[in-house]
Design an enzyme around this catalytic site. Structure first.
Site, PDB file in Angstrom:
ATOM      1  CG  HIS A  91      -2.083   1.114   1.047  1.00  0.00           C
ATOM      2  ND1 HIS A  91      -1.608   2.316   1.495  1.00  0.00           N
ATOM      3  CD2 HIS A  91      -3.194   0.976   0.992  1.00  0.00           C
ATOM      4  CE1 HIS A  91      -2.853   3.055   1.288  1.00  0.00           C
ATOM      5  NE2 HIS A  91      -3.729   2.002   0.836  1.00  0.00           N
ATOM      6  CD  GLU A 161      -5.541   1.646  -2.914  1.00  0.00           C
ATOM      7  OE1 GLU A 161      -6.517   1.616  -2.620  1.00  0.00           O
ATOM      8  OE2 GLU A 161      -4.591   1.770  -2.259  1.00  0.00           O
TER       9      GLU A 161
HETATM   10  P1  PGA Z   1      -9.681   6.021   0.219  1.00  0.00           P
HETATM   11  O1  PGA Z   1      -8.525   4.856   0.467  1.00  0.00           O
HETATM   12  O2  PGA Z   1     -10.775   5.069  -0.221  1.00  0.00           O
HETATM   13  O3  PGA Z   1      -9.910   6.488   1.455  1.00  0.00           O
HETATM   14  O4  PGA Z   1      -9.140   6.834  -0.781  1.00  0.00           O
HETATM   15  C1  PGA Z   1      -8.221   3.968  -0.312  1.00  0.00           C
HETATM   16  C2  PGA Z   1      -6.842   3.099  -0.007  1.00  0.00           C
HETATM   17  O5  PGA Z   1      -5.963   3.757   0.215  1.00  0.00           O
HETATM   18  O6  PGA Z   1      -6.786   1.983   0.175  1.00  0.00           O
END
Ligand code: PGA
Length: 245
Positions: A91, A161
């Site tokens: 992440h 992401e």
């Molecule tokens: P968010 O985070 O939905 O708050 O943008 C997603 C993530 O970082 O997995």
């Protein structure tokens, strides 16, 4: 569709966690959406051990170590014993704290050794006009994929992401067309390693909310979403899953 609820460090008390678990259980009975909850490590076993519901559990991260004299480390083995079936690896919030590609490869090998299914996060920090962001994603993926066996690759879940889209309101998320382009691109890179017939699960994460989830799902070819802030309020989370359903 698969929703992975990344509670991050938003959920710190048991009452809130219980409410979110109860809502999730109900949603798996009343919708066709599969739900994986990723609570903070100390809360994981409270819900995941002996869990007989359709909700599954993920660890938010694991140690790159194999255990032993490693004070403070939360190993893949401990997460598996606590009831996790999945683990989020790479992440951006962990990469920012030092998880390099090499560290991520080590964590993946720990995950596979314990039978945990890894959810590998990739994402560019900014969108440039020249398409450099595609090269960034390719590089992140290649580095990892080349170190995996074909069997391991087949199990890998990829969560796209983009960093610029994380933690905002729906308006700042990626738009559906750009997501379609990126999903195709990620599948193309995966196919270079695993062959055209292999179909990996690809998720999107970054400011997914009840108002945009449907549009992001439609036609983008994603298999689901990794959801942060919109997954930690029971009312909002219910609306989000129902919007998808
Ligand atoms: P968010 O985070 O939905 O708050 O943008 C997603 C993530 O970082 O997995």
């Amino acid at each position: 569709m698969l929703i992975v609820a990344n509670w991050k460090a938003y959920v710190e008390d048991l009452d809130k966690a219980k409410k979110l678990f109860a809502v999730s259980k109900k949603l798996t009975r009343t919708t066709r959406v599969s739900i994986v909850l990723a609570p903070p490590a100390p809360l994981l076993s409270l819900f995941a051990i002996g869990n007989k519901s359709k909700v599954a559990f993920a660890a938010q991260d694991i140690s790159k170590t194999a255990g032993g004299a490693q004070t403070g480390e939360v190993t893949a083995g401990a997460c598996e014993a606590a009831g996790a079936a999945y683990v989020i690896v790479g992440h951006s919030e962990r990469r920012a704290l030092g998880d390099s590609n090499a560290v991520i490869v080590e964590k993946l090998s720990r995950a596979y050794a314990q039978g945990l299914v890894p959810i590998l996060c990739v994402g560019e920090s900014e969108r440039d006009g020249g398409g450099r962001y595609l090269a960034v994603i390719r590089e992140q993926l290649m580095h990892i994929l080349k170190s995996l066996t074909p069997k391991e690759r087949a199990k890998l879940i990829v969560a796209y992401e983009p960093l610029w889209a994380i933690g905002h309101a729906a308006a700042q998320a990626i738009d559906a067309n750009d997501l379609t382009e990126m999903t195709l691109y990620i599948r193309k890179v995966l196919a270079e390693f695993s062959g055209k017939n292999a179909r990996s699960i690809v998720l999107y994460g970054g400011s997914v909310e009840p108002t945009n989830i449907r549009a992001l799902a439609a036609g983008s070819n994603v298999d689901g979403f990794l959801v942060g802030h919109a997954s930690v309020d029971p009312v909002v989370f219910k609306a989000l899953v129902q919007a998808l359903h």
